[in-house]
Design a protein around this motif. Structure first.
Motif, PDB file in Angstrom:
ATOM      1  N   ILE A 219       0.862  -1.192   0.000  1.00  0.00           N
ATOM      2  CA  ILE A 219       0.000   0.000   0.000  1.00  0.00           C
ATOM      3  C   ILE A 219       0.896   1.239   0.000  1.00  0.00           C
ATOM      4  CG2 ILE A 219      -1.918   1.165   1.165  1.00  0.00           C
ATOM      5  CD1 ILE A 219      -2.313  -1.461   2.793  1.00  0.00           C
ATOM      6  N   GLU A 220       0.577   2.213  -0.835  1.00  0.00           N
ATOM      7  CA  GLU A 220       1.309   3.484  -0.837  1.00  0.00           C
ATOM      8  C   GLU A 220       0.510   4.516  -0.052  1.00  0.00           C
ATOM      9  OE1 GLU A 220       2.767   5.029  -4.462  1.00  0.00           O
ATOM     10  OE2 GLU A 220       3.949   3.257  -4.955  1.00  0.00           O
ATOM     11  N   LEU A 221       1.178   5.132   0.940  1.00  0.00           N
ATOM     12  CA  LEU A 221       0.506   6.067   1.849  1.00  0.00           C
ATOM     13  C   LEU A 221       1.372   7.278   2.109  1.00  0.00           C
ATOM     14  CD1 LEU A 221      -0.599   3.511   4.601  1.00  0.00           C
ATOM     15  CD2 LEU A 221      -2.101   4.523   2.889  1.00  0.00           C
ATOM     16  N   ARG A 222       0.701   8.342   2.506  1.00  0.00           N
ATOM     17  CA  ARG A 222       1.409   9.507   3.045  1.00  0.00           C
ATOM     18  C   ARG A 222       1.221   9.500   4.560  1.00  0.00           C
ATOM     19  NH1 ARG A 222      -1.595  13.713  -0.722  1.00  0.00           N
ATOM     20  NH2 ARG A 222      -3.088  11.997  -0.591  1.00  0.00           N
ATOM     21  N   ILE A 223       2.336   9.559   5.282  1.00  0.00           N
ATOM     22  CA  ILE A 223       2.301   9.486   6.746  1.00  0.00           C
ATOM     23  C   ILE A 223       2.916  10.755   7.310  1.00  0.00           C
ATOM     24  CG2 ILE A 223       3.110   8.206   8.768  1.00  0.00           C
ATOM     25  CD1 ILE A 223       2.949   5.669   7.132  1.00  0.00           C
ATOM     26  N   LYS A 224       2.317  11.248   8.378  1.00  0.00           N
ATOM     27  CA  LYS A 224       2.715  12.539   8.939  1.00  0.00           C
ATOM     28  C   LYS A 224       3.971  12.435   9.797  1.00  0.00           C
ATOM     29  CE  LYS A 224       0.576  16.607  11.009  1.00  0.00           C
ATOM     30  NZ  LYS A 224      -0.672  17.128  11.618  1.00  0.00           N
ATOM     31  N   HIS A 225       4.958  13.260   9.501  1.00  0.00           N
ATOM     32  CA  HIS A 225       6.167  13.378  10.327  1.00  0.00           C
ATOM     33  C   HIS A 225       5.824  14.189  11.564  1.00  0.00           C
ATOM     34  CE1 HIS A 225      10.282  14.474  11.488  1.00  0.00           C
ATOM     35  NE2 HIS A 225      10.693  13.475  10.700  1.00  0.00           N
ATOM     36  N   ARG A 231       5.256  12.452   4.563  1.00  0.00           N
ATOM     37  CA  ARG A 231       6.256  11.622   3.900  1.00  0.00           C
ATOM     38  C   ARG A 231       5.548  10.490   3.140  1.00  0.00           C
ATOM     39  NH1 ARG A 231      11.209  13.642   3.710  1.00  0.00           N
ATOM     40  NH2 ARG A 231      12.110  11.534   3.694  1.00  0.00           N
ATOM     41  N   ASN A 232       6.119  10.100   2.009  1.00  0.00           N
ATOM     42  CA  ASN A 232       5.562   9.012   1.202  1.00  0.00           C
ATOM     43  C   ASN A 232       6.172   7.684   1.632  1.00  0.00           C
ATOM     44  OD1 ASN A 232       3.868  10.316  -1.106  1.00  0.00           O
ATOM     45  ND2 ASN A 232       5.728  11.556  -0.994  1.00  0.00           N
ATOM     46  N   PHE A 233       5.308   6.704   1.887  1.00  0.00           N
ATOM     47  CA  PHE A 233       5.767   5.384   2.311  1.00  0.00           C
ATOM     48  C   PHE A 233       5.134   4.298   1.452  1.00  0.00           C
ATOM     49  CE2 PHE A 233       7.018   7.668   6.058  1.00  0.00           C
ATOM     50  CZ  PHE A 233       8.100   6.948   6.560  1.00  0.00           C
ATOM     51  N   GLU A 234       5.930   3.275   1.224  1.00  0.00           N
ATOM     52  CA  GLU A 234       5.404   2.043   0.636  1.00  0.00           C
ATOM     53  C   GLU A 234       5.323   1.038   1.781  1.00  0.00           C
ATOM     54  OE1 GLU A 234       7.662  -0.953  -1.992  1.00  0.00           O
ATOM     55  OE2 GLU A 234       6.672   0.380  -3.449  1.00  0.00           O
ATOM     56  N   VAL A 235       4.109   0.618   2.109  1.00  0.00           N
ATOM     57  CA  VAL A 235       3.876  -0.221   3.285  1.00  0.00           C
ATOM     58  C   VAL A 235       3.474  -1.617   2.835  1.00  0.00           C
ATOM     59  CG1 VAL A 235       2.650  -0.428   5.474  1.00  0.00           C
ATOM     60  CG2 VAL A 235       3.066   1.840   4.492  1.00  0.00           C
ATOM     61  N   VAL A 236       4.207  -2.627   3.342  1.00  0.00           N
ATOM     62  CA  VAL A 236       3.858  -4.020   3.062  1.00  0.00           C
ATOM     63  C   VAL A 236       3.266  -4.615   4.330  1.00  0.00           C
ATOM     64  CG1 VAL A 236       4.681  -6.278   2.325  1.00  0.00           C
ATOM     65  CG2 VAL A 236       5.723  -4.209   1.374  1.00  0.00           C
ATOM     66  N   CYS A 237       1.978  -4.977   4.283  1.00  0.00           N
ATOM     67  CA  CYS A 237       1.273  -5.501   5.454  1.00  0.00           C
ATOM     68  C   CYS A 237       0.978  -6.985   5.267  1.00  0.00           C
ATOM     69  CB  CYS A 237      -0.044  -4.760   5.666  1.00  0.00           C
ATOM     70  SG  CYS A 237       0.159  -3.002   6.040  1.00  0.00           S
ATOM     71  N   ASP A 255      10.348   4.257   3.403  1.00  0.00           N
ATOM     72  CA  ASP A 255      10.220   5.664   3.034  1.00  0.00           C
ATOM     73  C   ASP A 255      10.644   5.849   1.571  1.00  0.00           C
ATOM     74  OD1 ASP A 255      10.286   8.405   2.733  1.00  0.00           O
ATOM     75  OD2 ASP A 255      11.188   8.790   4.695  1.00  0.00           O
ATOM     76  N   VAL A 256       9.682   6.214   0.725  1.00  0.00           N
ATOM     77  CA  VAL A 256       9.962   6.405  -0.712  1.00  0.00           C
ATOM     78  C   VAL A 256       9.801   7.870  -1.108  1.00  0.00           C
ATOM     79  CG1 VAL A 256       9.344   4.042  -1.354  1.00  0.00           C
ATOM     80  CG2 VAL A 256       7.568   5.796  -1.311  1.00  0.00           C
ATOM     81  N   THR A 257       9.897   8.747  -0.135  1.00  0.00           N
ATOM     82  CA  THR A 257       9.698  10.176  -0.409  1.00  0.00           C
ATOM     83  C   THR A 257      10.695  10.691  -1.439  1.00  0.00           C
ATOM     84  OG1 THR A 257       8.913  10.474   1.856  1.00  0.00           O
ATOM     85  CG2 THR A 257       9.504  12.474   0.631  1.00  0.00           C
ATOM     86  N   GLU A 258      11.971  10.324  -1.261  1.00  0.00           N
ATOM     87  CA  GLU A 258      12.988  10.815  -2.196  1.00  0.00           C
ATOM     88  C   GLU A 258      12.776  10.252  -3.590  1.00  0.00           C
ATOM     89  OE1 GLU A 258      14.939  13.220  -1.345  1.00  0.00           O
ATOM     90  OE2 GLU A 258      14.036  13.113   0.648  1.00  0.00           O
ATOM     91  N   ILE A 259      12.397   8.959  -3.649  1.00  0.00           N
ATOM     92  CA  ILE A 259      12.116   8.339  -4.957  1.00  0.00           C
ATOM     93  C   ILE A 259      10.958   9.046  -5.622  1.00  0.00           C
ATOM     94  CG2 ILE A 259      11.347   6.213  -6.096  1.00  0.00           C
ATOM     95  CD1 ILE A 259      12.807   4.662  -3.881  1.00  0.00           C
TER      96      ILE A 259
END
Length: 841
Positions: A219-225, A231-237, A255-259
C-alpha cells in the motif's frame, strides 16, 4: 575427620536399608541418572545409564569427588547450591559436566538432602541430560537476538498493529524516519498518522489484509512526520494474527519520499520546457485529453501560435537574447490572458499552444485571438533591444473541429498553415470546409519529416533516347513520394516543403546514393548507362556537396563521368560567385553539368556562354508548340543551333509525338525524352526496357475502361463539388473542391481537377452536382487518370445502390434528351471557358 567417617557409615547403612526402594526406572532411563553423594562430596552410588553421560565405567565414577566431573567455570555455582541445600532443603539448578571425550554436557539437577533423625547424611542428586534442550534454547535465543538486532537496527520502520489498527510494536527507526519515539507512537491508531485523503483507501486495503492471512499487501501512503510534513511510504502488510508469536499484522514501512520526488522531477522534466518553465507538447496533449474526457456540453479552443521569422531573428541577435525574448513572450501571454487560459505550452522552438477555458460562443475565441494579437503590437525590450515580432495563429474548436486531441492539434496546425498564406499578424479558425487541395498540401507538409524514416520515397527513371540510334543512352532519376494516403506524389508537390524545412539536404543525399548504387548495378549487368540527378539551389549551395558526391561515387565504385548534375535556370542567377565556384569543383571531379528547363526562364544566351554546361535540356513547354507554332519552332531551332556551336549537347524534353521527334531530329538534336517513349517508371520496369522491351507507350488507357452503358459527353464541362469522404477506411471531414465533369454514365464519371489524387487506392470521393433540378450526391473511387500540364483527368467508378442507380439513370435520361436539343441547359452549371482559364481563377 571422625565425624565425616561416622556420617559416611551411617549413609552406607541407610542406603543398604533403602536399596530395594529405588525405582527400576533409573536403570532403563537413557538420560536420567541418580547420584548419591556423601557429605565429603564423594560419589558413593550411581543408578542409570551413567556410561552414556560420562563415557566411563561405574568403577571409575564411584568413589570420586563430584567436583572432578563439573566443568570448572560452573564449580562455584554447584558448591553454592550444595551449601544452600544443607540449610534450605532441596535445590534445583543446571550446570555443565565434561565427559571423558572432552564434550560439554548440559544437565539439570535436583539436590535432595538425605536425612535420618534430622541429621543430613548426604544428598540425592537426580540429574537429567538437557543438552539438546539447551542447544535448542540457545539457538532460539541467538536467532531472537539476531531478529531483535535486525529490527532494532533496520533502516526501515517495522511494526505490528492489531486487528483494530492500533500500533502494538514499533522499532526505533520510527524516530529517525518520522521523528516519534517508540513510546510516543505505541498505543495510537495508525489512521491518526495517515493523510486524510489516504485513510479511506487504507481502510479498504486493511480489510483485505484481515480477510487474507499470510498474504502480503503493498500500500502506498502519506504518513505525517512529527514536524508536520507528509512523507511518502510504501507499506507491506502481512496478516499474522493467527501466529501466536506475532498475533498481529506486521507492517514494513519503506520511506519512498525521495524516490517520489525524483519521479516528480523526472516527470517535470518530461512535461516541462526547460527554457520558459511552461508545459511542453506532451503535457499539452495530456491536458487536452483530460479536458475532452471531462467535457460536458462545453467548447474549448486550441490555439497554435507561430512567431514569424523567429529563427532568422535569432541568427541576427543571437540565441541568448532570443531565449530571453521567448521567456518574456511566455510571461506576457500568461499574465495578459490568465483568466482565459486553461494551459499555455511551448511546443516547438518558435511555437506556443494555448488551451482556453470553457467557452460558449465563437466570438469569445475571436476576442481571445485579438487580445493575443494586441500583445504583439508592442515591442519587447530585451537587453536594450526593442524587438517587434509578428505572429500567426491557427485555431481549432472542440467539438466542431474534432473530438480527439490528435485531430484537434492537426486541424489547428492546418488553420495555422492557412494563416501563413496571409500577411503577418492574423489568425485562422479551422473549418470543416477546408478543401481537398488545401488538406493535401497540409498533410504532405506535415508528414514529410517521417517520409524518409518510413522508407516512403522511391526513385523513378525516365529514359533519355539517342535520336540517331533510338537506344537508351542515359536516364533521369526522378524522386517520388509513395504516400500511404495520396499514392505516388510527384516532386513538385513536396520539394518546396523539403527546402523550407531543410530536409532537402538529407533527401538529396539519399537520392544520390541510391541512384549511384543503381547505375553501378546496371553497369555490372552490362548496360553502361549515365544518370542525371536534379539539385535545387539549396542542395547545390550546401558547403560539402562536392565532397559528399565524391564519397558516394567511391562507395558505389562508380566513375564520375557516369553522373550528371541537373540545375535549373533559376539556380544560375542566385549567388553567382558561389555557383560558379561549385560548378568548377564539380567539373574537376569529372561530373557533367546539365542546364535544365532552358528556354522559358530568366537566363540569357550570355549566361549560357558563362556557364557552358555539358548538356542543355530544352523546356517541355517549348517542345509542345512544335512544329505548328512559329515562335516555338524558331526558338527551339535557334537554341539547338547555338548550343551545338558552343559544343553543348541538347536534350529535348517533353517529346510526346512522332512529329515533335522528327522536328528536333532534323535539327540534329542529340537526345529526346518524353512520353513518346516512356514516362518515368520504377527501376525494375526500366531494367526491362534496357533488356529490349522498350516501346512507345500510350497514356490513353482510360477509354479501355469505359463502361458499355450509354455515356453523356458534355460539350461544356459541368461544374461539381468534390471532397474526400474516406481515406483508407478513415472518415474525414473536408470542405469541397470545385471540379469539372467531362462525362457521366450510370456507373462512372470523368472529371478534371488541379489536385493530383492517387489512382487505385481506398480513397472514397464524394461528388455533389445539380442535374435536372435534383441535387445529386455520388460516391466513387478513382480507377485511372492522366495529366496534362497542371490539370489532372480522372475516371471514377461509382459506388451506388441499385435503387439510387435507377434514379440516376432517370435523371441522366432526362439530361440526355435535353442536351440533344440544347448544349447549354438553364439550371445547370456548365462552364463555357477553357478548363485552364477556369482553374486559374
Amino acid at each position: 575427620m571422625l565425624p565425616v567417617l561416622n556420617k559416611r557409615k551411617k549413609l552406607e547403612k541407610y542406603l543398604e536399608q533403602e536399596k530395594y526402594s529405588y525405582p527400576e526406572v533409573f536403570e532403563n532411563s537413557p538420560d536420567i541418572i541418580l547420584f548419591i553423594i556423601d557429605m565429603d562430596g564423594l560419589i558413593v552410588k550411581i543408578r542409570g545409564k551413567h556410561d552414556q553421560l560420562f563415557g566411563m565405567e561405574y568403577e571409575r565414577i564411584v568413589g570420586k569427588k563430584y567436583s572432578n566431573f563439573v566443568f570448572e567455570p560452573d564449580l562455584h555455582k554447584v558448591q553454592k547450591y550444595r551449601f544452600k541445600g544443607l540449610k534450605e532443603g532441596p535445590q534445583s539448578f543446571d550446570f555443565r559436566i565434561m565427559n571423558t571425550n572432552g564434550n560439554l554436557i548440559n544437565i539439570d539437577i535436583t539436590l535432595v538432602p538425605i536425612k535420618k533423625n534430622n541429621e543430613i547424611l548426604g544428598f540425592y542428586g537426580l540429574t537429567h541430560n538437557v543438552s539438546e534442550k539447551v542447544t535448542l534454547q540457545n539457538f532460539i535465543r541467538k536467532k531472537s537476538e539476531k531478529i531483535n538486532s535486525l529490527i532494532h537496527h533496520a533502516h526501515e520502520i517495522i511494526g505490528i498493529i492489531n486487528r483494530d489498527g492500533v500500533i502494538v510494536i514499533e522499532n526505533p527507526s520510527i524516530e529517525e524516519k518520522l521523528g516519534y519515539k517508540v513510546e510516543e507512537i505505541s498505543g495510537r491508531n495508525i489512521l491518526e498518522l495517515i493523510h486524510p485523503d489516504d485513510r479511506g483507501f487504507f481502510s479498504v486495503k486493511f480489510e483485505e489484509v484481515i480477510k487474507r492471512p499470510n498474504t502480503p499487501f503493498t500500500i502506498e501512503l502519506r504518513i505525517k512526520h512529527k514536524k508536520g510534513e507528509w512523507r511518502n511510504f510504501e507499506v507491506v502488510c502481512t496478516n499474522l494474527l493467527n501466529n501466536s508469536n506475532i498475533s498481529g499484522v506486521i507492517c514494513n514501512f519503506l520511506d519512498v519520499t525521495e524516490i517520489k520526488n525524483q519521479q516528480l522531477e523526472i516527470q517535470k522534466m518530461a512535461y516541462r520546457d526547460d527554457l520558459t518553465g511552461l508545459p511542453n507538447l506532451r503535457a499539452f496533449e495530456k491536458r487536452l485529453d483530460e479536458v475532452i474526457h471531462a467535457a460536458e456540453h462545453q467548447k474549448y479552443a486550441i490555439i497554435h501560435l507561430n512567431l514569424d521569422g523567429f529563427r532568422f531573428l535569432m541568427d541576427l541577435i543571437g540565441r541568448e537574447i532570443a531565449n530571453k525574448l521567448l521567456v518574456k513572450i511566455a510571461a506576457k501571454i500568461q499574465s495578459q490572458l490568465d483568466s482565459s487560459i486553461n494551459l499555455l505550452a511551448r511546443i516547438n522552438e518558435d511555437e506556443f499552444a494555448i488551451l482556453t477555458t470553457g467557452i460558449h460562443e465563437t466570438v469569445i475565441i475571436e476576442q481571445i485571438a485579438n487580445d493575443i494579437l494586441q500583445i504583439f503590437k508592442r515591442s519587447f525590450n530585451v537587453n536594450s533591444y526593442n524587438l517587434v515580432i509578428t505572429i500567426r495563429m491557427g485555431i481549432s474548436i472542440y467539438p466542431e473541429s474534432g473530438k480527439t486531441s490528435t485531430i484537434l492539434m492537426k486541424n489547428a496546425s492546418l488553420a495555422l498553415y492557412l494563416a501563413k498564406k496571409e500577411s503577418g499578424g492574423n489568425y485562422q479558425i479551422f473549418s470543416p470546409s477546408a478543401n481537398v487541395g488545401t488538406y493535401k498540401i497540409f498533410s504532405l507538409r506535415n508528414e514529410l519529416q517521417q517520409a524518409l524514416e518510413n522508407n516512403q520515397f522511391v526513385i523513378y527513371y525516365q529514359p533519355i533516347i539517342n535520336v540517331s540510334t533510338k537506344e537508351i543512352d542515359s536516364v533521369e532519376a526522378l524522386l517520388r513520394w509513395n504516400h500511404p494516403d495520396w499514392g505516388i506524389v510527384p516532386p513538385n508537390e513536396f520539394i518546396p516543403f523539403a527546402e523550407e524545412s531543410g530536409a532537402i539536404i538529407q533527401i538529396g543525399e539519399w537520392v544520390l546514393n541510391n541512384v549511384c548504387r543503381r547505375v553501378s548495378s546496371w553497369h555490372k549487368a552490362g548496360y553502361p548507362i549515365r544518370a542525371s540527378v536534379n539539385l535545387s539551389i539549396v542542395q547545390f549551395l550546401q558547403p560539402d556537396l562536392v565532397k559528399m558526391i565524391d564519397c558516394i561515387l567511391e562507395e558505389n565504385d562508380l566513375d564520375s563521368k557516369w553522373l550528371t548534375i541537373e540545375i535549373t535556370e533559376s539556380t544560375t542567377i542566385e549567388q553567382e560567385e558561389k555557383m560558379f565556384d561549385k560548378l568548377n569543383q564539380l567539373r574537376k571531379l569529372g561530373v557533367q553539368i546539365a542546364l535544365d528547363d532552358f528556354g522559358t526562364g530568366y537566363a540569357s544566351f550570355n549566361k549560357l556562354i558563362e556557364i557552358k554546361p555539358s548538356i542543355l535540356k530544352l523546356d517541355s513547354a517549348l517542345i509542345q508548340g512544335i512544329p505548328t507554332e512559329k515562335v516555338s519552332t524558331e526558338i527551339v531551332t535557334s537554341i539547338i543551333q547555338l548550343a551545338h556551336r558552343l559544343s553543348i549537347k541538347v536534350v529535348a524534353e517533353g517529346v510526346e509525338t512522332v512529329e515533335q521527334e522528327r522536328f528536333v531530329a532534323d535539327l540534329a538534336c542529340d537526345w529526346v525524352q518524353g512520353y513518346l517513349y516512356s514516362k518515368a517508371v520504377p527501376p525494375r520496369k526500366f531494367f526491362k526496357m534496357l533488356e529490349g522491351q522498350l516501346g512507345i507507350t500510350s497514356e490513353n488507357n482510360m477509354n479501355q475502361e469505359k463502361s458499355k452503358n450509354f455515356i453523356i459527353e458534355f460539350q461544356y464541362p459541368l461544374e461539381a463539388m468534390m471532397t474526400i469522404a474516406e481515406l483508407n477506411g478513415r472518415k474525414v471531414q473536408l470542405g469541397n473542391k470545385k471540379v469539372l465533369l467531362e462525362n457521366i454514365e450510370p456507373d462512372r464519371l470523368c472529371f478534371l481537377s488541379t489536385v493530383k489524387l492517387p489512382v487505385g487506392t481506398e480513397m472514397l470521393l464524394k461528388f455533389q452536382m445539380k442535374i435536372m433540378g435534383e441535387q445529386l450526391t455520388l460516391f466513387g473511387k478513382i480507377v485511372c487518370g492522366s495529366e496534362q500540364e497542371y490539370i489532372h483527368q480522372y475516371e471514377v467508378k461509382l459506388i451506388i445502390e441499385e435503387k439510387n442507380r435507377d434514379f440516376l439513370i432517370k435523371q441522366l435520361d432526362k439530361l440526355y434528351l435535353e442536351l440533344n436539343n440544347e448544349s447549354l441547359i438553364t439550371g445547370h452549371s456548365f462552364i463555357t471557358e477553357s478548363p485552364s482559364d477556369y482553374f486559374k481563377k
